[in-house]
Design an enzyme around this catalytic site. Structure first.
Site, mmCIF file in Angstrom:
data_model
loop_
_atom_site.group_PDB
_atom_site.id
_atom_site.type_symbol
_atom_site.label_atom_id
_atom_site.label_comp_id
_atom_site.label_asym_id
_atom_site.label_seq_id
_atom_site.Cartn_x
_atom_site.Cartn_y
_atom_site.Cartn_z
ATOM 1 N N ARG A 86 -19.947 -15.738 10.859
ATOM 2 C CA ARG A 86 -21.352 -15.710 10.120
ATOM 3 C C ARG A 86 -21.352 -15.784 8.846
ATOM 4 O O ARG A 86 -21.088 -14.785 8.148
ATOM 5 C CB ARG A 86 -21.960 -14.438 10.782
ATOM 6 N N GLN A 121 -23.686 -23.088 21.851
ATOM 7 C CA GLN A 121 -24.598 -22.974 20.676
ATOM 8 C C GLN A 121 -23.740 -23.640 19.587
ATOM 9 O O GLN A 121 -22.504 -23.144 19.179
ATOM 10 C CB GLN A 121 -25.013 -21.807 20.367
ATOM 11 N N ARG A 180 -16.798 -25.106 15.348
ATOM 12 C CA ARG A 180 -16.860 -23.957 14.414
ATOM 13 C C ARG A 180 -15.712 -22.861 15.026
ATOM 14 O O ARG A 180 -15.610 -21.661 14.806
ATOM 15 C CB ARG A 180 -17.952 -23.376 14.197
ATOM 16 N N HIS A 211 -23.304 -26.134 7.807
ATOM 17 C CA HIS A 211 -24.271 -24.865 8.020
ATOM 18 C C HIS A 211 -23.772 -23.793 6.883
ATOM 19 O O HIS A 211 -23.247 -22.729 6.932
ATOM 20 C CB HIS A 211 -23.784 -24.136 9.234
ATOM 21 N N ASP A 213 -37.011 -21.391 9.768
ATOM 22 C CA ASP A 213 -35.839 -22.184 10.498
ATOM 23 C C ASP A 213 -36.731 -23.639 10.715
ATOM 24 O O ASP A 213 -37.352 -23.941 11.457
ATOM 25 C CB ASP A 213 -35.875 -21.584 11.796
ATOM 26 N N GLU A 219 -28.490 -26.825 4.702
ATOM 27 C CA GLU A 219 -27.515 -27.234 5.568
ATOM 28 C C GLU A 219 -27.661 -28.946 5.844
ATOM 29 O O GLU A 219 -28.583 -29.211 6.735
ATOM 30 C CB GLU A 219 -27.700 -26.518 6.901
#
EC number: 5.1.3.15
Length: 323
Positions: A78, A102, A107, A190, A235, A297
């Site tokens: 995170r 997700q 990652r 991201h 978002d 991003e």
């Protein structure tokens, strides 16, 4: 042999050569650190090839990393710059990626460190301003577990390059289709930028963009103002009408702090969880941390990139800091 009372110390560098960027590994080989002679630094976890730190010459951190982020390979990080591939979010209606978790597997996979290169081809004529160091990382199906391979059974090769310069950071991802059949993918960088006070931030460079508002039912909207401010959960997936080379700027208190230029990435996600969402994320800390972060991003996430056998796709961003 007669001992000498005043022996010469070992030379720190070869005489006549300018100071070189230094690259080192952690004791457990979990991360790579690069430092320029002028003090700028980056730190990259091999888990996810995640950039978890980017500091300027004064040691000021430019990326936001949650205090509760898992850095031991048990969960996607995170903060920093996680890599999203081959799917953005989840895509239950997309046959090739519908079973993936997700944001895919890039990652959460351990990448291989492939080596470093520097800008110091002619040290005698180079200046401190010319210094840079590039770290390369690789990922292929050999690094994936059997479960992930079963969910995305394609032969691919990815090269991720992280280049640190005195006033900028460039991250570039190349995806090669080494399979005998095509596949479709999405990718995203991201990036969590660190800000002092989100209430004083404006994002410029998106004024001519359409966007998908994921907070409001994924409705399609048209940007109405010249600058975006953040005052609640945000978002959005923007698709600017201007070329990727036109910068997206983060302005705080009237001063431009970051500019982001994209290469071959048509979309820009802007994300801030705000109060309620931050409280609901177990690995988001401190809970007030949303005041000090902003995700800008660059990616290719509206629709899909189709790679035929033997084809490659490359996307990159360059983030420049203003001093």
């Amino acid at each position: 042999m007669v001992g000498r009372a005043n022996k010469p110390t070992a030379l720190a560098s070869t005489p006549g050569l300018a100071p070189q960027p230094q690259v080192s590994f952690s004791d457990d080989n979990s991360r790579v650190t690069a430092v320029l002679p002028t003090g700028e630094s980056i730190e990259v976890l091999l888990y996810g090839a995640t950039v978890i730190s980017w500091k300027d010459k004064d040691g000021t951190e430019k990326l936001w990393l949650s205090e509760a982020a898992k850095l031991d390979g048990t969960k996607a990080v995170r903060g920093g710059i996680p890599l999203v591939f081959p799917v953005f979010g989840t895509a239950s209606d997309h046959a090739q990626t519908s079973k993936l978790p997700q944001h895919g597997f890039a990652r959460t996979s351990r990448w291989e460190f492939l080596g470093k290169s520097t800008s110091e081809s002619t040290p005698a004529s180079s200046t401190a301003a010319d210094l840079s160091v590039k770290l390369d990382f690789g990922l292929s199906p050999a690094a994936l577990d059997s479960d992930t391979k079963s969910k995305w059974p394609y032969v691919f090769n990815m090269i991720y390059s992280v280049t640190l310069s005195r006033d900028s950071l460039t991250t570039s991802l190349v995806v090669n289709n080494d399979d005998d059949k095509p596949f479709e993918c999405q990718l995203l960088l991201h990036t969590y930028l660190r800000v002092q006070d989100i209430s004083k931030v404006e994002i410029k460079g998106l004024s001519s963009a359409t966007y998908i508002d994921k907070v409001n039912g994924s409705s399609s909207q048209q940007t109405q103002s010249s600058a975006l401010t953040i005052s609640g959960e945000t978002d959005r997936v923007y698709t600017p009408a201007t070329p990727p080379t036109d910068p997206v700027s983060v302005v705080e208190g009237g001063k431009t702090t970051f500019t982001v230029v994209r290469d071959n990435l048509s979309d820009v996600v802007v994300w801030n969880p705000w109060t309620e969402k931050a409280n609901g994320l177990a690995d988001f800390a401190p809970k007030e941390g949303y005041k000090n972060m902003l995700c800008i991003e660059p990616g290719s996430v509206v629709g899909w990139q189709t790679l035929e056998p033997g084809e490659a796709f490359e996307g990159a961003q360059t983030i420049t800091i203003s001093n």
